[in-house]
Design a protein around this motif. Structure first.
Motif, PDB file in Angstrom:
ATOM      1  N   ASP A   1       0.858  -1.184   0.000  1.00  0.00           N
ATOM      2  CA  ASP A   1       0.000   0.000   0.000  1.00  0.00           C
ATOM      3  C   ASP A   1       0.895   1.236   0.000  1.00  0.00           C
ATOM      4  OD1 ASP A   1      -2.068   1.766   0.188  1.00  0.00           O
ATOM      5  OD2 ASP A   1      -2.407   1.434   2.337  1.00  0.00           O
TER       6      ASP A   1
ATOM      7  N   PRO B   1       0.510   4.367  -0.938  1.00  0.00           N
ATOM      8  CA  PRO B   1       0.024   5.643  -0.411  1.00  0.00           C
ATOM      9  C   PRO B   1       0.114   5.752   1.113  1.00  0.00           C
ATOM     10  CG  PRO B   1      -1.424   4.865  -2.139  1.00  0.00           C
ATOM     11  CD  PRO B   1      -0.445   3.751  -1.862  1.00  0.00           C
ATOM     12  N   SER B   2       0.107   4.613   1.828  1.00  0.00           N
ATOM     13  CA  SER B   2       0.158   4.680   3.289  1.00  0.00           C
ATOM     14  C   SER B   2       1.583   4.822   3.817  1.00  0.00           C
ATOM     15  CB  SER B   2      -0.471   3.407   3.893  1.00  0.00           C
ATOM     16  OG  SER B   2       0.412   2.307   3.747  1.00  0.00           O
TER      17      SER B   2
ATOM     18  N   GLY C   1       1.896  10.737   3.363  1.00  0.00           N
ATOM     19  CA  GLY C   1       1.017  11.267   2.324  1.00  0.00           C
ATOM     20  C   GLY C   1       1.702  11.614   1.017  1.00  0.00           C
TER      21      GLY C   1
ATOM     22  N   ASN D   1       0.541   9.515  -1.765  1.00  0.00           N
ATOM     23  CA  ASN D   1      -0.907   9.414  -1.929  1.00  0.00           C
ATOM     24  C   ASN D   1      -1.371  10.346  -3.050  1.00  0.00           C
ATOM     25  OD1 ASN D   1      -3.516   8.611  -1.508  1.00  0.00           O
ATOM     26  ND2 ASN D   1      -3.876  10.027   0.201  1.00  0.00           N
ATOM     27  N   GLN D   2      -0.807  10.157  -4.235  1.00  0.00           N
ATOM     28  CA  GLN D   2      -1.083  11.008  -5.388  1.00  0.00           C
ATOM     29  C   GLN D   2      -0.621  10.260  -6.626  1.00  0.00           C
ATOM     30  OE1 GLN D   2       2.132  13.763  -6.342  1.00  0.00           O
ATOM     31  NE2 GLN D   2       2.784  13.640  -4.225  1.00  0.00           N
TER      32      GLN D   2
ATOM     33  N   TRP E   1       0.993   7.114  -8.065  1.00  0.00           N
ATOM     34  CA  TRP E   1       0.897   5.951  -7.175  1.00  0.00           C
ATOM     35  C   TRP E   1      -0.513   5.707  -6.666  1.00  0.00           C
ATOM     36  CZ3 TRP E   1       4.627   9.890  -6.334  1.00  0.00           C
ATOM     37  CH2 TRP E   1       5.886   9.600  -6.884  1.00  0.00           C
ATOM     38  N   ALA E   2      -1.325   6.730  -6.643  1.00  0.00           N
ATOM     39  CA  ALA E   2      -2.704   6.593  -6.181  1.00  0.00           C
ATOM     40  C   ALA E   2      -3.604   7.314  -7.174  1.00  0.00           C
ATOM     41  CB  ALA E   2      -2.858   7.211  -4.780  1.00  0.00           C
ATOM     42  N   PRO E   3      -4.870   6.871  -7.320  1.00  0.00           N
ATOM     43  CA  PRO E   3      -5.460   5.715  -6.655  1.00  0.00           C
ATOM     44  C   PRO E   3      -5.002   4.407  -7.294  1.00  0.00           C
ATOM     45  CG  PRO E   3      -7.027   6.612  -8.213  1.00  0.00           C
ATOM     46  CD  PRO E   3      -5.811   7.512  -8.263  1.00  0.00           C
TER      47      PRO E   3
END
Lengths: 375, 513
Positions: B120, B122-123, B130, B133-134, B137-139
């Motif tokens: 995971d 983003p975590s 954070g 978390n973009q 890589w995310a979502p």
């Protein structure tokens, strides 16, 4: 000579300095395109058409002595769509691109947020030959989807030979004309986006577009052009093919398009006419003008075959005279700068410049001298 | 039963889609799968009429991840057609560039392309909470991400280190090839490069850095995920050492010849694993291709020297169709990819898996086990084997710097040859013929992803990836992360996998690109 890690870093840092960019520059990029509610970085949507992903792999080689590509992704842009790097799959991926498009003003760039749109690979104007995804039940033809996104993009960057001029997709078509766009009919319909758009009166806006050729694009050319855009709030000055003549990465006193020039595709001494006019004595000019073997050329000492480690290779197909770029000065893959690094026809490589930044690329046969190639 | 379409499949090369039939929207199982190649390029046609010396330059543009493999296949075909051996020094240089490309590509796959399926990102807090978390890589699809936060942080740090390690591998390629992707120095009879002792030192230093990454991070990281008590091979959740088996048969052309016998001196051997034992013989005459379920007309069961292939729609760039027709009509066809098969005993057409697992099993360096986890484990092991060999090759090269890098020869009229090598993701062959004027008259390529992502063949048998997908448990049919893991375990490269035709609509080419 053994090169230590320290030496390697110093060498690479020199490369960054030669390019006119420093860690400090990258760290303080202004946010002309900033996404106000989001990460504060300009969104970038990057699509690949008929291509081999070589330009994406090449861009991943970016290294300025401090920052690699991870630094660019973490600090400078928000890459919302790129099929090789993104986490999202299927509808989730298409939703990202749609969200950036839907969140942008219909008149590009008037109000943030807007976005930078990048194309690598050629487009296909044949239905079914390049499907980039599926939006609910609708298959997305690259060309149709890209045209939609292009309308709201603030800047459009075509990177690599395929997106710029058609690239290898042109082989078998018209090879040696002076046609700046890949309008050549070919069996897969591969063409540059600009070429496609111009012939069909599509919404191609040259004023907000720039092309950065190469096969593949040099990572510095692409990343530093983005740095120029972000630091100046405008595109660099372009030549007749829409290539950046030079970059100005450190505006003086915050005044756009001032500061030292990093030359990319700019005439030095000739030809007297052509897409890279006017002449600029400080420019690097063609590959030939930077080539360590130029003295051999001027002395009439030519190679009998590819692989000659001394003489000028024009006789066996080197396109250095017809090709603009800073390969000898910049070097490739962090191997060194100012002619100490590697590029296709570097001493010790002994191969040919095949003209990959020019519209005529690939002028086949590549292993022979061809007359009347127009740069 | 619900059908789930994943299009695009990200973090591969090229445009690929998969259509899955899953028997339940939650906690279901894949009951049918179709791998769809969604891009069609024109390489095969380009090659007809070209000069053989240009083949290594042009065909590298098939693939930006493994261009050197195409260059090696092309110059191998040239050398075989001319009955010429590369010089010992040239062979070493070719192997070093190709070896560095192996290191780059394996690291790229396991980290940049594959790791997000398992942790995971983003975590992660390792680069600051954070920060990941973009995009890009995310979502990302949900599903089980099993590693602890501490291990996730370690793996994210190695994700960044991997970018550096693979960039250094490309630097090695460029020191001998001028640049990468798309190296310059492959000319046949050896290599045009004349490296200096300083170049040797630089490459040795870079290679030692990469090797340290392989032993210090790469091998332990993949063990953490896929090893005997790894996150994805133990516990109560689905065990990836039992998922994604595929055909259970392996094929390798062999790569990195280390002597004048270019077959039997390969570091990674030529041969097949037929389902019960390894046979160190692979006869290219036993390779055939079917097109029944692809968007082409033409006969099935053709050996690549004889293959004829026509796309179902005739390209006409001057007048593109006015109405979208993304599904060229051919009943039962669903992809631009063909279906290569190997006749195991000269008659029985079987489905084979190609790739690092095939090479390492056939070479005797890995047990014959077939799963997502085994494919994950074998890449760092093969990387270490190649890196160690490269250190030896650098030493050998340093002793012959003044020897000739290549031998010049004339292209033979009416030459014919198969250039067989291994791309990083599996067996790669160029089948070439020259005409009486020494121009290319026939050029066919079968790429590794043609083998692995092939559609149903003429006998109705699924390709390896489709077989591997069928039976895969899927927790959430809307976001089938498990299927993505199975597909990614083969490291597919669709840019390499589509055939083409001449614009006169008759002659063929078959090029898989």
């Amino acid at each position: 000579m053994k090169i230590s890690r320290r030496d390697f870093l110093r060498m690479a840092a020199y490369a960054a300095a030669a390019a006119g960019v420093t860690e400090f520059d990258l760290g303080k990029l202004n946010q002309a395109l900033a996404d106000a509610g989001g990460t504060g970085k300009p969104p970038v949507l990057w699509f690949e058409g008929l291509g081999d992903q070589g330009c994406i792999v090449s861009t991943a080689n970016y290294f300025d002595g401090v920052n690699g590509i991870e630094g660019v992704l973490l600090n400078n842009i928000e890459l919302r769509y790129n099929q090789v790097l993104m986490g999202a799959a299927g509808q989730l991926a298409i939703d990202q691109s749609n969200a950036v498009y839907n969140g942008a003003p219909t008149t590009p760039g008037t109000v943030p947020p807007s976005y930078i749109l990048i194309l690598t690979g050629a487009i296909s104007n044949l239905n079914g030959y390049c499907i980039i995804g599926q939006d609910n039940a609708t298959q997305l033809e690259l060309i149709e989807y890209f045209k939609m996104l292009e309308a709201r993009a603030k800047y459009v960057i075509c990177a690599g030979a395929c997106a710029c001029f058609g690239g290898v997709n042109r082989i078998g078509g018209l090879q040696y004309n002076n046609d700046p766009e890949a309008l050549v009919p070919n069996h897969a319909g591969g063409a540059s986006f600009g070429g496609y758009a111009v012939t069909r009166n599509q919404n191609w806006v040259p004023s907000k577009s720039i092309i950065i050729p190469g096969c593949p694009v040099h990572p510095d050319w692409l990343i530093l052009t983005i740095v120029h855009i972000l630091t100046n709030g405008s595109l660099p000055l372009k030549d007749g093919y829409l290539r950046p003549r030079y970059l100005q990465l450190s505006p003086i006193g915050g005044v756009p398009n001032t500061g030292p020039k990093t030359y990319l595709f700019q005439n030095k001494t000739g030809p007297a006419s052509g897409p890279s006019n006017p002449l600029d004595p400080l420019a690097l000019g063609t590959i030939h003008e930077q080539c360590p073997r130029k003295a051999k050329h001027d002395a009439g000492q030519f190679a009998a075959s590819v692989g000659d480690d001394t003489n000028c290779l024009e006789s066996v197909g080197c396109r250095g005279k017809e090709t603009y770029g800073d390969c000898p000065t910049r070097g490739w893959n962090s191997t060194g700068t100012n002619k100490t690094g590697k590029w296709c026809n570097a001493p010790g490589i002994n191969h040919l410049c095949i003209g990959c930044t020019q519209p005529m690329f690939p002028a086949v046969p590549m292993n022979r001298k061809i007359n009347n190639i127009i740069p | 039963m619900p059908t789930t379409i994943i299009d695009p499949i990200p973090r591969i090369e090229g445009h690929m889609k998969v259509t899955l039939t899953i028997d339940n929207t939650t906690n279901g199982t894949v009951t049918d799968a179709q791998m769809v190649g969604n891009m069609y390029r024109g390489f095969e046609n380009f090659m007809i009429g070209q000069e053989p010396l240009d083949a290594p330059l042009i065909t590298q543009r098939i693939c930006g991840v493994c261009p050197v493999s195409h260059a090696v296949a092309a110059v191998t075909a040239m050398d075989v057609a001319a009955k010429v051996q590369p010089t010992p020094k040239g062979r070493l240089i070719n192997n070093l560039i190709h070896g560095a490309e192996f290191l780059h590509s394996h690291i790229l796959h396991s980290y940049t392309l594959n790791l997000q399926d398992y942790i995971d990102m983003p975590s992660s807090t390792v680069l600051g909470a954070g920060t990941l978390n973009q995009g890009p890589w995310a979502p990302i699809y949900g599903g089980d991400r099993r590693p602890s936060l501490a291990d996730t942080n370690t793996l994210c740090a190695h994700y960044v280190a991997a970018l550096t390690a693979r960039r250094k591998a490309h630097t090695i390629c460029a020191i001998l090839g001028g640049k990468q992707p798309h190296a310059a120095s492959f000319i046949g009879g050896g290599n045009s490069a004349t490296p200096s002792s300083s170049d040797i030192s630089t490459m040795t230093s870079l290679l030692n850095d990469i090797k340290a990454f392989i032993t210090g991070s790469y091998i332990p990281d993949m063990n953490l995920l896929f090893g005997p008590s790894g996150y994805y091979t133990s516990g109560s959740l689905p065990n990836y050492s039992t998922i994604g088996a595929g055909s259970g048969k392996l094929l390798s052309y062999g790569v990195f010849p280390q002597g004048t016998d270019s077959v039997n001196t390969c570091l990674l051997k030529r041969g097949i694993y037929d389902g019960s034992s390894t046979v160190l013989i692979m006869d290219q005459n036993n390779i055939v291709e079917d097109v029944l379920h692809a968007w082409y007309t033409g006969a099935d069961n053709l050996q690549p020297f004889n293959g004829v292939t026509n796309p179902i729609i005739t390209p006409d760039a001057a007048t593109p169709p006015s109405t979208p027709n993304p599904f060229p009509g051919k009943t039962g066809a669903y992809t631009w990819g063909k279906a290569p098969r190997y006749k195991t005993n000269g008659t029985t057409k079987d489905v084979y898996e190609v790739g690092p697992l095939a090479r390492m099993v056939i070479t005797g360096d890995y047990p014959a086990q077939f799963s997502v986890a085994d494919r994950g484990l074998v890449r760092p092991l093969e990387s270490l084997k190649v890196a160690n060999a490269m250190l030896g090759w650098l030493t050998d090269l340093s002793g012959m710097l003044s020897e000739p890098s290549f031998i010049s020869y004339d292209i033979p009229a009416n030459g014919i040859a198969a250039g067989l090598t291994e791309a990083i993701r599996g067996a790669l062959g160029h089948w070439v013929k020259y005409d009486s004027s020494k121009k290319i008259s026939h050029y066919q390529v079968i790429t590794p992803t043609c083998w692995n992502a092939s559609p149903l063949d003429a006998d109705g048998v699924h390709g390896t990836i489709e077989q591997a997908l069928i039976g895969t448990p899927v927790a959430n049919a809307a976001q089938p992360i498990e299927a993505v893991r199975v597909i990614h375990s083969f490291d597919p490269c669709m840019a390499c996998s589509i055939h083409v035709i001449r614009d006169d609509g008759k002659t063929i080419s078959k090029f898989i690109v």
